[in-house]
Design an enzyme around this catalytic site. Sequence first.
Site, PDB file in Angstrom:
ATOM      1  N   ARG A 280       0.901  -1.324   0.146  1.00 30.39           N
ATOM      2  CA  ARG A 280      -0.052   0.058  -0.086  1.00 30.39           C
ATOM      3  C   ARG A 280       0.666   1.395   0.031  1.00 30.39           C
ATOM      4  O   ARG A 280       0.607   2.344  -0.608  1.00 30.39           O
ATOM      5  CB  ARG A 280      -0.886   0.035   1.259  1.00 30.39           C
ATOM      6  CG  ARG A 280      -1.999  -0.912   1.188  1.00 30.39           C
ATOM      7  CD  ARG A 280      -3.311  -0.542   2.144  1.00 30.39           C
ATOM      8  NE  ARG A 280      -2.685  -0.631   3.519  1.00 30.39           N
ATOM      9  CZ  ARG A 280      -3.006  -2.049   4.097  1.00 30.39           C
ATOM     10  NH1 ARG A 280      -3.805  -2.896   3.562  1.00 30.39           N
ATOM     11  NH2 ARG A 280      -2.763  -2.365   5.304  1.00 30.39           N
ATOM     12  N   TYR A 281       2.087   1.487   0.789  1.00 31.75           N
ATOM     13  CA  TYR A 281       2.769   2.384   0.943  1.00 31.75           C
ATOM     14  C   TYR A 281       3.785   2.304   0.082  1.00 31.75           C
ATOM     15  O   TYR A 281       4.458   1.129  -0.185  1.00 31.75           O
ATOM     16  CB  TYR A 281       3.330   2.727   2.211  1.00 31.75           C
ATOM     17  CG  TYR A 281       2.177   2.984   3.247  1.00 31.75           C
ATOM     18  CD1 TYR A 281       1.796   4.280   3.698  1.00 31.75           C
ATOM     19  CD2 TYR A 281       1.675   1.707   4.078  1.00 31.75           C
ATOM     20  CE1 TYR A 281       0.893   4.488   4.841  1.00 31.75           C
ATOM     21  CE2 TYR A 281       0.687   2.123   4.979  1.00 31.75           C
ATOM     22  CZ  TYR A 281       0.193   3.443   5.255  1.00 31.75           C
ATOM     23  OH  TYR A 281      -0.668   3.776   6.083  1.00 31.75           O
TER      24      TYR A 281
ATOM     25  N   ARG B 203       7.284   0.684   1.730  1.00 31.06           N
ATOM     26  CA  ARG B 203       7.040  -0.438   2.515  1.00 31.06           C
ATOM     27  C   ARG B 203       6.191  -1.682   2.120  1.00 31.06           C
ATOM     28  O   ARG B 203       5.097  -0.899   1.487  1.00 31.06           O
ATOM     29  CB  ARG B 203       6.882   0.047   4.065  1.00 31.06           C
ATOM     30  CG  ARG B 203       5.418   0.476   4.563  1.00 31.06           C
ATOM     31  CD  ARG B 203       5.630   1.409   5.720  1.00 31.06           C
ATOM     32  NE  ARG B 203       5.593   2.465   4.967  1.00 31.06           N
ATOM     33  CZ  ARG B 203       5.162   3.747   5.544  1.00 31.06           C
ATOM     34  NH1 ARG B 203       4.335   3.625   6.625  1.00 31.06           N
ATOM     35  NH2 ARG B 203       5.474   4.792   5.039  1.00 31.06           N
TER      36      ARG B 203
ATOM     37  N   CYS C 174      -2.303 -17.979  14.134  1.00 30.79           N
ATOM     38  CA  CYS C 174      -1.916 -17.172  15.200  1.00 30.79           C
ATOM     39  C   CYS C 174      -1.884 -18.097  16.388  1.00 30.79           C
ATOM     40  O   CYS C 174      -2.700 -19.244  16.469  1.00 30.79           O
ATOM     41  CB  CYS C 174      -2.789 -16.028  15.534  1.00 30.79           C
ATOM     42  SG  CYS C 174      -2.967 -15.055  13.919  1.00 30.79           S
TER      43      CYS C 174
ATOM     44  N   CYS D 229      -7.619 -13.001  18.364  1.00 32.09           N
ATOM     45  CA  CYS D 229      -8.536 -11.822  19.043  1.00 32.09           C
ATOM     46  C   CYS D 229      -9.674 -11.503  18.414  1.00 32.09           C
ATOM     47  O   CYS D 229     -10.131 -11.674  17.174  1.00 32.09           O
ATOM     48  CB  CYS D 229      -7.762 -10.583  18.832  1.00 32.09           C
ATOM     49  SG  CYS D 229      -6.075 -10.710  19.294  1.00 32.09           S
TER      50      CYS D 229
ATOM     51  N   CYS E 246     -10.128  -9.053  15.656  1.00 35.66           N
ATOM     52  CA  CYS E 246      -9.292  -8.982  14.835  1.00 35.66           C
ATOM     53  C   CYS E 246      -9.702  -8.373  13.188  1.00 35.66           C
ATOM     54  O   CYS E 246     -10.792  -8.928  12.917  1.00 35.66           O
ATOM     55  CB  CYS E 246      -8.604 -10.577  14.506  1.00 35.66           C
ATOM     56  SG  CYS E 246      -7.325 -10.500  13.107  1.00 35.66           S
TER      57      CYS E 246
ATOM     58  N   ARG F 259      -8.416  -9.151  10.551  1.00 31.10           N
ATOM     59  CA  ARG F 259      -8.288 -10.028   9.685  1.00 31.10           C
ATOM     60  C   ARG F 259      -9.124 -11.269   9.966  1.00 31.10           C
ATOM     61  O   ARG F 259      -8.754 -12.577   9.401  1.00 31.10           O
ATOM     62  CB  ARG F 259      -6.780 -10.603   9.165  1.00 31.10           C
ATOM     63  CG  ARG F 259      -6.057  -9.548   8.209  1.00 31.10           C
ATOM     64  CD  ARG F 259      -4.756  -9.963   7.564  1.00 31.10           C
ATOM     65  NE  ARG F 259      -4.191  -8.857   7.041  1.00 31.10           N
ATOM     66  CZ  ARG F 259      -3.070  -8.187   7.501  1.00 31.10           C
ATOM     67  NH1 ARG F 259      -2.476  -8.673   8.726  1.00 31.10           N
ATOM     68  NH2 ARG F 259      -2.584  -7.062   6.978  1.00 31.10           N
TER      69      ARG F 259
ATOM     70  N   ASP G 222     -10.392  -1.058  13.677  1.00 34.64           N
ATOM     71  CA  ASP G 222     -11.045  -1.646  12.323  1.00 34.64           C
ATOM     72  C   ASP G 222     -12.035  -2.178  12.403  1.00 34.64           C
ATOM     73  O   ASP G 222     -12.449  -3.288  13.232  1.00 34.64           O
ATOM     74  CB  ASP G 222     -10.041  -2.389  11.687  1.00 34.64           C
ATOM     75  CG  ASP G 222      -8.505  -1.728  11.567  1.00 34.64           C
ATOM     76  OD1 ASP G 222      -8.388  -0.682  11.047  1.00 34.64           O
ATOM     77  OD2 ASP G 222      -7.475  -2.349  11.797  1.00 34.64           O
TER      78      ASP G 222
ATOM     79  N   ASP H  90      -6.602   3.344  10.426  1.00 33.80           N
ATOM     80  CA  ASP H  90      -6.267   2.651   9.320  1.00 33.80           C
ATOM     81  C   ASP H  90      -7.385   2.845   8.157  1.00 33.80           C
ATOM     82  O   ASP H  90      -8.481   2.095   8.534  1.00 33.80           O
ATOM     83  CB  ASP H  90      -5.765   1.280   9.504  1.00 33.80           C
ATOM     84  CG  ASP H  90      -4.839   0.971   8.257  1.00 33.80           C
ATOM     85  OD1 ASP H  90      -4.970   1.571   7.375  1.00 33.80           O
ATOM     86  OD2 ASP H  90      -4.025  -0.224   8.376  1.00 33.80           O
TER      87      ASP H  90
ATOM     88  N   LYS I  96      -2.932   4.979   7.346  1.00 37.65           N
ATOM     89  CA  LYS I  96      -2.870   5.060   8.789  1.00 37.65           C
ATOM     90  C   LYS I  96      -3.022   6.691   8.834  1.00 37.65           C
ATOM     91  O   LYS I  96      -1.946   7.342   8.547  1.00 37.65           O
ATOM     92  CB  LYS I  96      -2.097   4.688   9.342  1.00 37.65           C
ATOM     93  CG  LYS I  96      -2.079   3.209   9.557  1.00 37.65           C
ATOM     94  CD  LYS I  96      -1.002   2.413  10.285  1.00 37.65           C
ATOM     95  CE  LYS I  96      -1.012   0.956  10.347  1.00 37.65           C
ATOM     96  NZ  LYS I  96      -0.774   0.451   9.167  1.00 37.65           N
TER      97      LYS I  96
END
Length: 362
Positions: free
Chosen positions: A97-98, A101, A110, A114, A117, A119, A278, A315, A322
């Site tokens: 996206r950036y 980076r 994971c 969470c 989350c 995702r 998010d 974000d 962000k």
Amino acid sequence: MPDGAPLLKPRTLRDPAALVEAGLVPPGAEPALRRVAEHFAIAVTPAVQALIDPADPADPIARQYVPDAAELVTLLAERSDPTSDAPFTPVKGVVHRYPDRALLKPLLACPVYCRFCFRREVVGPDGGLLTEAELDAALDWFAATPQVKEAVLTGGDPLMLSPRRLAYIVRRLSAIPHLDIIRLHSRVPVAAPERVNEALVGALESEKALFLCVHANHAREFSPAAKAGMRALTRGGVALLGQSVLLRGVNDSAQELENLFRAMLASQVKPYYLHQLDRAPGTARFEVPIAEGRQLLRQLRGRVSGLAWPTYVLDLPNGAGKAPLGPDFAQEAAQAWLIDGPLDHAQHHYPVRKDDAQEAEF
């Protein structure tokens, strides 16, 4: 326990029945939680179980990891890909996206899942491990993209990889001349600290600047075992940053945020980002309004040092990046700035210098 009875090894709880057996949810909740489990993965590690007070219905650790029937309700504002990974994926496992980076997602598993989350619709214990060919293609993309200066390993949790595979990735990235920084994002140091062993620390050895961003949302997550793992990482030359999400019922007070950021610093973890939630499906119960988040950060200014001050960010959807959310302490006025004092909470008149206003006399 009767004499001679075998000791049961603590295990990760992965289904509603196991949560009921462990006393983390009432038996009557199991049918609804089975429906939740059909959509979203569940995992509560032994380290996390040890932090939960089952007698507290508002326990902030349980709230982060133990599923709730409210996750079955999706609001109109919630999106399955709230940060828009998919449109910015040049090859499998990479998100760009950036300009300078890019993310590398070597797996989508994971240690814990969470409940907030972003995702949550793609992560899971069986998900997303790149094949050798897919991983090499992703690493080749980094090597062929000179404008990218920073590789960010995420997922999933990159510290769930075997030390051998993790070391291979770090070596390959370290060998790319135009990459300056390798950054990893992980829950492992707080949620599965037993994984932070000599082999894992050795896998992170790099000639490039390497940062590990530890995701933690409550001061109690910095258990003695977690602190020991973080000491091992810092002794191994890994710089630690802290990443948190502002969550209703977990850290939505100035005191809880102060406790969290102080706990981070005590483990040599520099608070880096405080994320606005998010809007992933079924996460509305966690959202703190932005205006309230800004006020909480304003209350912290002057109570904690600059070392403990993260950037509060949202974000934006559609891959817009962000955006810092403040708070603001300065307002521009005629020939002056009006600046709020963090210690006295008064507004101070700070004149503009004449040469700043381009009024210098010659």
